[in-house]
Design a protein around this motif. Structure first.
Motif, PDB file in Angstrom:
ATOM      1  N   ARG A  96       0.802  -1.225   0.000  1.00  0.00           N
ATOM      2  CA  ARG A  96       0.000   0.000   0.000  1.00  0.00           C
ATOM      3  C   ARG A  96       0.833   1.272   0.000  1.00  0.00           C
ATOM      4  O   ARG A  96       0.349   2.324  -0.370  1.00  0.00           O
ATOM      5  N   ARG A  97       2.046   1.208   0.513  1.00  0.00           N
ATOM      6  CA  ARG A  97       2.830   2.444   0.707  1.00  0.00           C
ATOM      7  C   ARG A  97       3.113   3.124  -0.627  1.00  0.00           C
ATOM      8  O   ARG A  97       3.700   2.559  -1.517  1.00  0.00           O
ATOM      9  N   VAL A  98       2.645   4.330  -0.763  1.00  0.00           N
ATOM     10  CA  VAL A  98       2.851   5.096  -1.986  1.00  0.00           C
ATOM     11  C   VAL A  98       2.722   6.561  -1.588  1.00  0.00           C
ATOM     12  O   VAL A  98       2.053   6.894  -0.608  1.00  0.00           O
ATOM     13  N   SER A  99       3.434   7.445  -2.309  1.00  0.00           N
ATOM     14  CA  SER A  99       3.328   8.875  -1.995  1.00  0.00           C
ATOM     15  C   SER A  99       2.058   9.437  -2.623  1.00  0.00           C
ATOM     16  O   SER A  99       1.883   9.345  -3.843  1.00  0.00           O
ATOM     17  N   ALA A 100       1.221  10.017  -1.798  1.00  0.00           N
ATOM     18  CA  ALA A 100      -0.056  10.558  -2.292  1.00  0.00           C
ATOM     19  C   ALA A 100       0.189  11.870  -3.032  1.00  0.00           C
ATOM     20  O   ALA A 100       1.138  12.603  -2.737  1.00  0.00           O
ATOM     21  N   LEU A 116       7.047  23.883  -0.383  1.00  0.00           N
ATOM     22  CA  LEU A 116       7.024  23.732  -1.845  1.00  0.00           C
ATOM     23  C   LEU A 116       6.044  22.643  -2.291  1.00  0.00           C
ATOM     24  O   LEU A 116       6.188  22.060  -3.361  1.00  0.00           O
ATOM     25  N   GLN A 117       5.104  22.329  -1.427  1.00  0.00           N
ATOM     26  CA  GLN A 117       4.017  21.377  -1.736  1.00  0.00           C
ATOM     27  C   GLN A 117       2.793  21.968  -1.076  1.00  0.00           C
ATOM     28  O   GLN A 117       2.233  21.418  -0.130  1.00  0.00           O
ATOM     29  N   GLU A 118       2.400  23.142  -1.590  1.00  0.00           N
ATOM     30  CA  GLU A 118       1.471  23.987  -0.854  1.00  0.00           C
ATOM     31  C   GLU A 118       0.147  23.291  -0.556  1.00  0.00           C
ATOM     32  O   GLU A 118      -0.328  23.299   0.585  1.00  0.00           O
ATOM     33  N   THR A 166       0.029   9.958   2.774  1.00  0.00           N
ATOM     34  CA  THR A 166       1.231  10.724   3.166  1.00  0.00           C
ATOM     35  C   THR A 166       2.068  11.026   1.937  1.00  0.00           C
ATOM     36  O   THR A 166       1.889  10.410   0.886  1.00  0.00           O
ATOM     37  N   ARG A 167       3.025  11.910   2.112  1.00  0.00           N
ATOM     38  CA  ARG A 167       4.088  12.129   1.110  1.00  0.00           C
ATOM     39  C   ARG A 167       5.292  12.683   1.851  1.00  0.00           C
ATOM     40  O   ARG A 167       5.175  13.702   2.543  1.00  0.00           O
ATOM     41  N   PRO A 168       6.460  12.038   1.753  1.00  0.00           N
ATOM     42  CA  PRO A 168       7.633  12.581   2.445  1.00  0.00           C
ATOM     43  C   PRO A 168       8.193  13.749   1.647  1.00  0.00           C
ATOM     44  O   PRO A 168       8.406  13.628   0.440  1.00  0.00           O
ATOM     45  N   LEU A 169       8.457  14.857   2.297  1.00  0.00           N
ATOM     46  CA  LEU A 169       9.000  16.037   1.612  1.00  0.00           C
ATOM     47  C   LEU A 169      10.399  16.343   2.148  1.00  0.00           C
ATOM     48  O   LEU A 169      10.562  16.638   3.337  1.00  0.00           O
ATOM     49  N   GLY A 170      11.382  16.247   1.271  1.00  0.00           N
ATOM     50  CA  GLY A 170      12.754  16.569   1.674  1.00  0.00           C
ATOM     51  C   GLY A 170      13.258  17.839   1.013  1.00  0.00           C
ATOM     52  O   GLY A 170      14.323  18.348   1.352  1.00  0.00           O
ATOM     53  N   GLY A 171      12.506  18.354   0.051  1.00  0.00           N
ATOM     54  CA  GLY A 171      12.937  19.559  -0.672  1.00  0.00           C
ATOM     55  C   GLY A 171      12.080  20.744  -0.256  1.00  0.00           C
ATOM     56  O   GLY A 171      10.980  20.930  -0.780  1.00  0.00           O
ATOM     57  N   PHE A 172      12.555  21.507   0.697  1.00  0.00           N
ATOM     58  CA  PHE A 172      11.796  22.675   1.199  1.00  0.00           C
ATOM     59  C   PHE A 172      12.787  23.805   1.450  1.00  0.00           C
ATOM     60  O   PHE A 172      14.005  23.588   1.441  1.00  0.00           O
TER      61      PHE A 172
END
Ligand SMILES: Cc1cc2nc3c(=O)[nH]c(=O)nc-3n(C[C@H](O)[C@H](O)[C@H](O)COP(=O)(O)O)c2cc1C
Length: 277
Positions: free
Chosen positions: A91-95, A188-190, A243-249
């Motif tokens: 199931r794990r996927v970035s939404a 950056l993922q408003e 969820t979505r992991p965000l590393g670029g901010f």
């Protein structure tokens, strides 16, 4: 040197051009954080100190910030996770999107306690370092976990610090208000951060393992953030949350909004969490 490898796409020329530029910070980082057999005493100076100084062990086991002057909220017992592990992995996927529907405090507790609470019988209250569901180099635990609450039933919005030093202690401490629209712009993922009822924040405090491993500790802490984030993501997947992991901010904007100094408290991941669309 590998000479017969076949690349699906060769991007190396785009990175380096014809000749690598001197002072490439990415290469310098890798070079500066290598361990060399002949120089291990200098590369990781604290290993020997820790081995020969038993008095340091309880100090090291206490890693983890506490905000003792702030009021704390005790997190309720977590619900059991309802999903088989093989289904969780699939199931794990970035939404791309999530809904703005609120979470309950029980759901937040279930997420945080499964993913971050030390294993039973571990942590300074039990006479040793916390051993969490994600591994930590030397059990030095250089990471901190925070939650930006925007819409959780029975919890005031704001930035909360997750305080779980030992198994059986699961506290949330509200440390400040947060301008969520500004955080969403900084991320950056408003749309996702603006909608998310909660955004998890993983930070590192490098000195907690640098005293032992020297510069290599930063490599370790970055790896640990990956482990921790994956554990959070898999726990969300098990709970049916998006969820979505965000590393670029924009680092300095995030630091300003959340009150991090950016050197001793370094944000690595923002993870918006909510119900799937
Ligand atoms: C270290 C790391 C940093 C990432 N940073 C961002 C980001 O800044 N913004 C974003 O939209 N997605 C980010 N992602 C999510 C990836 O884009 C996503 O994992 C990728 O598209 C693959 O999709 P999947 O996770 O569904 O497999 C990041 C993922 C990782 C592992």
């Amino acid at each position: 040197m590998i000479t017969d490898s076949i690349h699906g796409a060769n991007l190396v020329d785009i990175v380096y051009g014809e000749v690598p530029a001197p002072g490439d910070v990415a290469e310098d980082f890798i070079e500066a954080t290598k361990i060399h057999r002949d120089a291990m005493g200098w590369d990781a100076p604290g290993v020997r100190i820790l081995e020969t100084t038993p008095e340091m062990h309880p100090v090291v086991a206490r890693a983890g910030q506490r905000h003792l002057s702030h009021a704390t909220i005790e997190l309720p017992e977590p619900e059991p996770l309802p999903t088989a592990f093989d289904d969780v992995l699939r199931r794990r996927v970035s939404a791309e999107r999530l809904t703005a529907d609120p979470l309950t405090a029980e759901e937040l507790s279930t997420l945080l306690r499964h993913a971050w609470e030390p294993q039973p019988g571990t942590g300074p209250a039990h006479g040793g370092p916390p051993r969490r569901p994600s591994p930590s180099a030397g059990a030095l635990n250089p990471l901190e976990l925070w939650v930006v609450v925007r819409n959780v039933r029975a919890l005031a919005p704001g930035l909360y610090h997750v305080e779980m030093p030992s198994s059986g202690t699961a506290l949330l401490t509200r440390v400040r208000d947060v301008d969520v629209p500004a955080l969403a712009r900084a991320a950056l993922q408003e749309d996702m951060v603006l909608a998310a009822p909660v955004t998890l924040v993983v930070t590192m405090m490098p000195w907690r393992s640098r005293f032992k491993y020297g510069p290599r500790a930063v490599r370790f802490a970055l790896m640990e953030a990956g482990h921790t984030c994956q554990t959070l993501l898999l726990t969300c997947a098990a709970m049916g949350l998006a969820t979505r992991p965000l590393g670029g901010f924009c680092d300095d904007e995030v630091n300003e909004l959340l009150g991090f100094c950016g050197v001793d408290q370094v944000p690595l991941y923002l993870v918006p969490v909510g119900r799937p669309c």
